[in-house]
Design an enzyme around this catalytic site. Structure first.
Site, PDB file in Angstrom:
ATOM      1  N   PHE A   1       0.853  -1.188   0.000  1.00 47.01           N
ATOM      2  CA  PHE A   1       0.000   0.000   0.000  1.00 47.01           C
ATOM      3  C   PHE A   1       0.893   1.243   0.000  1.00 47.01           C
ATOM      4  CE2 PHE A   1      -3.000   3.002   1.997  1.00 47.01           C
ATOM      5  CZ  PHE A   1      -4.109   2.771   1.198  1.00 47.01           C
TER       6      PHE A   1
ATOM      7  N   TYR B   1     -10.348  -0.410  11.159  1.00 53.44           N
ATOM      8  CA  TYR B   1     -11.620  -0.100  10.487  1.00 53.44           C
ATOM      9  C   TYR B   1     -11.962  -1.039   9.338  1.00 53.44           C
ATOM     10  CZ  TYR B   1      -8.237   2.683   7.717  1.00 53.44           C
ATOM     11  OH  TYR B   1      -7.144   3.108   6.989  1.00 53.44           O
ATOM     12  N   LYS B   2     -11.063  -1.965   9.004  1.00 56.41           N
ATOM     13  CA  LYS B   2     -11.359  -2.887   7.898  1.00 56.41           C
ATOM     14  C   LYS B   2     -12.079  -4.118   8.463  1.00 56.41           C
ATOM     15  CE  LYS B   2      -7.876  -0.790   5.007  1.00 56.41           C
ATOM     16  NZ  LYS B   2      -6.464  -0.661   4.708  1.00 56.41           N
TER      17      LYS B   2
ATOM     18  N   ARG C   1     -12.339  -5.960  -6.087  1.00 52.57           N
ATOM     19  CA  ARG C   1     -12.173  -6.736  -4.851  1.00 52.57           C
ATOM     20  C   ARG C   1     -13.552  -7.071  -4.288  1.00 52.57           C
ATOM     21  NH1 ARG C   1      -7.925  -3.669  -0.952  1.00 52.57           N
ATOM     22  NH2 ARG C   1      -9.727  -2.295  -0.828  1.00 52.57           N
TER      23      ARG C   1
HETATM   24  C1  LIG Z   1      -5.776   0.554   4.735  1.00 55.21           C
HETATM   25  C2  LIG Z   1      -4.309   0.472   4.722  1.00 55.21           C
HETATM   26  C3  LIG Z   1      -3.521   1.500   5.260  1.00 55.21           C
HETATM   27  C4  LIG Z   1      -4.187   2.762   5.730  1.00 55.21           C
HETATM   28  O1  LIG Z   1      -3.370   3.580   6.494  1.00 55.21           O
HETATM   29  P1  LIG Z   1      -4.058   4.713   7.396  1.00 55.21           P
HETATM   30  O2  LIG Z   1      -2.927   5.338   8.088  1.00 55.21           O
HETATM   31  O3  LIG Z   1      -5.061   4.046   8.271  1.00 55.21           O
HETATM   32  O4  LIG Z   1      -4.754   5.650   6.454  1.00 55.21           O
HETATM   33  C5  LIG Z   1      -2.144   1.308   5.286  1.00 55.21           C
HETATM   34  N1  LIG Z   1      -1.574   0.170   4.828  1.00 55.21           N
HETATM   35  C6  LIG Z   1      -2.322  -0.828   4.281  1.00 55.21           C
HETATM   36  C7  LIG Z   1      -1.672  -2.075   3.763  1.00 55.21           C
HETATM   37  C8  LIG Z   1      -3.693  -0.702   4.217  1.00 55.21           C
HETATM   38  O5  LIG Z   1      -4.428  -1.669   3.667  1.00 55.21           O
END
Ligand SMILES: *Cc1c(COP(=O)(O)O)cnc(C)c1O
Length: 419
Positions: free
Chosen positions: A126, A231-232, A379
Site C-alpha cells: 500500500f 476499520y477494515k 475486490r
Molecule cells: C488501509 C491500509 C492503510 C491505511 O493507512 P491509514 O494510516 O489508516 O490511512 C495502510 N496500509 C495498508 C496495507 C492498508 O491496507
C-alpha cells in the site's frame, strides 16, 4: 454444482450465522467491502454511546471512572486485540493511525549504520507505507535507493523466495504486508521472519488486511513489530484508532518519537522533565488517546472475542471458495482471478477485467457493494461475521447479469474520487 439450495445448506450449517443480525445491513444490499470499511455492529454503536455518556456523566473524572475509564482504554482494548494476532496483551497497544504507527516503529527500530542502512519493502505494498518508509530514509539523509523493493513476477503476488533473496547484508529493517491489499495473498510470516533474523534484519508486518480475517502467531514466530488499522475487517468505524505490536524482547527500546502517553502509568502524572517510558508496548503511544475513536472498537472486538478468529478464518475460506466456484460455474473465462486460488488467499477475491471500473459502478447500482482497484481490479470480500453463502450466490448472479447484458456500458470506465 453451486446452487441456491447448496448456499442455503451451507448457511444452515454455519455456526457464525447468528452474528449477521448484530450488524446494520441495508435491506436489498449485499455488502462485500468489509475489507475497506467494516460495517457498524450494534455492539459498537452501544460502546460509542457508553463512552459518550461517560463524558456527559463524569466530565474530567471519566479518565478514571465509568465502565471504560479513558486512562486505561488503549491498554484494555489492546488486550482484547492481542489474541487475534497471537501476541501477549502487553505487546499490543491501540494508538495513532496505521501510517503514524509505522513512522513510530521505524523511528524506533530503523537505526542505520554505514553498512546496514536499507529498508526492504515490496513494490505491491500500500503506497502510504512506502511514502512513510521513503520519508524516514530522507530524515536520515540517506539516498532514495535505500528503500529496496522486492519485485513481483506476475504483478499480483510476491514469492517468499524473492523476499528472502532480497535480504542482503545492507538491509537493516524489512516492512512487509501480511496480506497484500490487492491480490489478498497471505505471506508466510514465519519463513520471512526466520530468514530475516538469520540475516540480522528486523522485520515488521502491516496487518491492515489480515487482522480480524487471518489469524497470526506473532509472538511465537518472533516477529519484531507490526501495525494495523481497526476499520477494515475489525469493524472499528471510519478513522478508528489503529494498533501496533512490539515483541517483548524489544521492551525498553525507544520510543523513537516520545510523548507523555508513552509514560509508565504510575509515573505519567509526576510530570517529570524526562520520561519514564512504559515497560511494554504502551511506550510507543505519543499523546492523549482519541477516546471517541477508540469507543466503537470495544463493541466491535467483543464480537471477535466471542466468535474466535479460527472459526472466522474457516468460514472466510469457505465463503471465498464458494464464491470462486460460483464465478467459475456462471462466468468462466470472463474474469481472471488475481488472488491465489489455494489457502494462501486472504479474506477477499481479486477479479481482473478491463472494464472493472464500470462493472463496479453497475454492481453498486444493483445492490452489491464491491471495491475497485485501478486499473482493472474488483475486490470482493464476503465477510465471515456478516455475509452469508446465499448472499455470495446472489452477488454472482447479479455480476453475471451485468456482464452478459453489458449493463455496465452505460457508465464511464473511470474510477470515482474514492475507490
Ligand atoms: C488501509 C491500509 C492503510 C491505511 O493507512 P491509514 O494510516 O489508516 O490511512 C495502510 N496500509 C495498508 C496495507 C492498508 O491496507
Amino acid at each position: 454444482m453451486t446452487t441456491i439450495k447448496k448456499a442455503r445448506q451451507l448457511d444452515e450449517l454455519d455456526g457464525l450465522q447468528k452474528y449477521a443480525a448484530e450488524f446494520y445491513k441495508k435491506e436489498g444490499q449485499i455488502y462485500l467491502d468489509g475489507n475497506s470499511l467494516g460495517l457498524l455492529s450494534k455492539r459498537a454503536e452501544r460502546s460509542v454511546h457508553t463512552l459518550l455518556n461517560s463524558w456527559k456523566d463524569y466530565g474530567i473524572d471519566g479518565w478514571t471512572n465509568g465502565e471504560h475509564p479513558w486512562f486505561y482504554l488503549s491498554e484494555k482494548l489492546a488486550a482484547m486485540c492481542a489474541p487475534l494476532i497471537g501476541a501477549k496483551s502487553e505487546e499490543v497497544i491501540l494508538t495513532g493511525s496505521t501510517t503514524t504507527n509505522l513512522h513510530q516503529l521505524l523511528a524506533t527500530f530503523f537505526k542505520p549504520t554505514a553498512s546496514r542502512y536499507k529498508i526492504l519493502a515490496d513494490e505491491l505494498n500500500f503506497p502510504s507505507d512506502l511514502y512513510a518508509i521513503a520519508s524516514q530514509i530522507a530524515l536520515h539523509n540517506l539516498p532514495e535507493s535505500s528503500m529496496k523493493l522486492v519485485k513481483s513476477e506476475d504483478g499480483q503476488t510476491i514469492t517468499t523466495e524473492a523476499i528472502i533473496e532480497a535480504m542482503s547484508e545492507d538491509v537493516a529493517v524489512a516492512v512487509l504486508p501480511a496480506v497484500l491489499y490487492r491480490s489478498g495473498q497471505v505471506l508466510d510470516l514465519q519463513a520471512i521472519t526466520e530468514a530475516a533474523h538469520e540475516h540480522g534484519i528486523l522485520v515488521g508486518f502491516d496487518l491492515c488486511h489480515s487482522i480480524g480475517s487471518v489469524p497470526h502467531h506473532l509472538h511465537e514466530i518472533g516477529a519484531d513489530f507490526a501495525f494495523w488499522c481497526n476499520y477494515k475487517h475489525l469493524n472499528g468505524g471510519p478513522g478508528s484508532v489503529a494498533g501496533l505490536y512490539v515483541h517483548e524482547k524489544h521492551f525498553g527500546t525507544g520510543p523513537g518519537l516520545a510523548g507523555w502517553f508513552g509514560s509508565a502509568k504510575e509515573k505519567q502524572f509526576d510530570l517529570d522533565v524526562t520520561i519514564t517510558a512504559a515497560p511494554h508496548a504502551g511506550a510507543y503511544q505519543i499523546g492523549t488517546p482519541h477516546i471517541l475513536s477508540l469507543a466503537p472498537i470495544e463493541g466491535a472486538l467483543s464480537l471477535f472475542e466471542e466468535a474466535g478468529i479460527e472459526a472466522i478464518r474457516e468460514k472466510s475460506l469457505a465463503l471465498t471458495q464458494f464464491m470462486m466456484d460460483c464465478i467459475e460455474q456462471e462466468l468462466s473465462n470472463t474474469f481472471t482471478f488475481g488472488n491465489p486460488l489455494d489457502e494462501t488467499r486472504g479474506g477477499h477475491l481479486f477479479l481482473v477485467h478491463d472494464e472493472a471500473a464500470r462493472i463496479c459502478k453497475a454492481l453498486k447500482e444493483y445492490g452489491v457493494v464491491p471495491d475497485f482497484r485501478a486499473p482493472n481490479g474488483i475486490r470482493l470480500a464476503p465477510v465471515a461475521l456478516y455475509n452469508s453463502f446465499e448472499e455470495v450466490w446472489h452477488s454472482v448472479q447479479i455480476l453475471k447479469d451485468i456482464v452478459t447484458n453489458k449493463t455496465y456500458e452505460k457508465y464511464e470506465n473511470k474510477r470515482d474520487i474514492i475507490a
